[in-house]
Design a protein around this motif. Structure first.
Motif, mmCIF file in Angstrom:
data_model
loop_
_atom_site.group_PDB
_atom_site.id
_atom_site.type_symbol
_atom_site.label_atom_id
_atom_site.label_comp_id
_atom_site.label_asym_id
_atom_site.label_seq_id
_atom_site.Cartn_x
_atom_site.Cartn_y
_atom_site.Cartn_z
ATOM 1 N N CYS A 118 -15.584 25.633 -11.556
ATOM 2 C CA CYS A 118 -16.539 25.030 -10.616
ATOM 3 C C CYS A 118 -16.173 23.562 -10.459
ATOM 4 O O CYS A 118 -15.914 22.868 -11.454
ATOM 5 N N GLN A 156 -20.105 22.205 -3.377
ATOM 6 C CA GLN A 156 -19.847 22.696 -4.719
ATOM 7 C C GLN A 156 -19.050 23.990 -4.593
ATOM 8 O O GLN A 156 -19.527 24.975 -4.016
ATOM 9 N N ARG A 165 -17.113 27.140 -6.324
ATOM 10 C CA ARG A 165 -17.051 27.936 -7.554
ATOM 11 C C ARG A 165 -16.180 29.166 -7.295
ATOM 12 O O ARG A 165 -16.336 29.838 -6.276
#
Length: 309
Positions: A10, A67, A69
């Motif tokens: 991540c 973000q 991931r």
């Protein structure tokens, strides 16, 4: 049933001011059945193969960053994810290294395009996860409507049946498609020519003769000409397919998409002409915008709300 182990990474990726999240989401919203991509208001999940393993890429957008991931279904070795490779993929997918500011400054006073640039400030061209995926999509979409191409793409993904533990199917890589019988592609609705082109491409990539991922790491005009030459040697791949794949797979902004019907339709609307624009006229008009000719095409697509391209 024991859950499959996963290997995850991540990382936050900074976004430029005014980043157009909707453009990125719309590109992955092509298939309403969401077998390989799920798109929400501020994020998406995409099934892909990471070093041959089923994986799910999640992108969650906020005001100043995304973000990212990656969850990879792990084998016994559970290899560590290369975060530099993940970052490079995400940046390419979101067009973060595209020189859109330089383009806007250069043509701020252009008599025909300036108003479109202002109306679509900050437009970037979203890309596929890999160059091979872009080429597979470009071959699939040759001379057919977007809805039909989306249906063919779905059937290709289903034929390979590579499912991540999230439930998403993964877009196949070259090795997976290279192993498909021609009859499987024909049964999925691919013409004989498209099936042959896709298999030839996949086998050359899988054999290392077309190292697309390596080429994507360092792209310049000389490398682009090499890619163009090598791809044009494959039967059924022409200039439009190459230039579209260079844009959507590599983020190369200077391919001339004068052969694209939607580009010519957008140019006709921009110029306000009653007569249809032919390929030569479109090519000559786009030439003035080098090295951003493909970015101009994207602006023309956006003016037509052609989010599926």
């Amino acid at each position: 049933m024991t859950p499959q182990p996963t290997n995850s990474a991540c990382l936050p990726v900074a976004l430029p001011a005014g980043f157009r999240v909707t453009d990125a989401l719309d590109f992955h919203r092509r298939d309403a059945r969401e077998i390989a991509e799920r798109v929400a208001a501020n994020g998406l999940q995409k099934g892909l193969l990471w070093e041959g393993r089923p994986a799910c890429l999640s992108l969650q957008f906020s005001a100043q960053q995304v973000q990212a991931r990656l969850d990879v279904d792990a084998d016994a070795g559970k290899r560590q994810i290369d975060e530099r490779a993940l970052l490079a993929m995400v940046r390419r997918m979101l067009g973060l290294d595209q020189d859109v500011a330089g383009f806007a400054a250069r043509f701020a006073d252009h008599p025909q395009l300036s108003a479109l640039i202002v109306r679509q400030t900050g437009l970037r061209v979203p890309a596929t996860a890999t160059p091979f995926e872009a080429l597979a999509w470009a071959i699939t979409g040759q001379q057919i409507s977007v809805p039909v191409a989306v249906s063919l793409r779905r059937k290709l993904i289903q034929a390979c049946n590579l499912r991540h533990t999230s439930g998403l199917l993964c877009h196949p890589d070259a090795a997976q498609i290279a192993a498909l019988p021609l009859e499987t592609l024909r049964a999925a609705g691919f013409s004989a020519t498209k099936a042959g082109s896709l298999l030839t491409l996949a086998r050359q990539v899988d054999a290392g003769d077309l190292p697309l991922n390596d080429w994507a790491q360092s792209l310049d005009a000389e490398r682009v000409e090499l890619i163009r030459e090598r791809l044009l040697n494959i039967r059924g791949i022409g200039p439009w397919t190459v230039n579209y794949a260079l844009l959507r797979g590599f983020g190369w902004l200077d391919g001339s998409l004068h052969g694209d019907v939607a580009v010519r339709r957008g140019l006709q609307m921009l110029l306000g002409t009653k007569e249809k624009i032919d390929e030569k006229t479109a090519r000559d008009w786009l030439a003035q915008f080098s090295p951003w000719r493909a970015l101009v095409a994207a602006h023309l697509w956006a003016a037509l709300s052609a989010a599926a391209y």
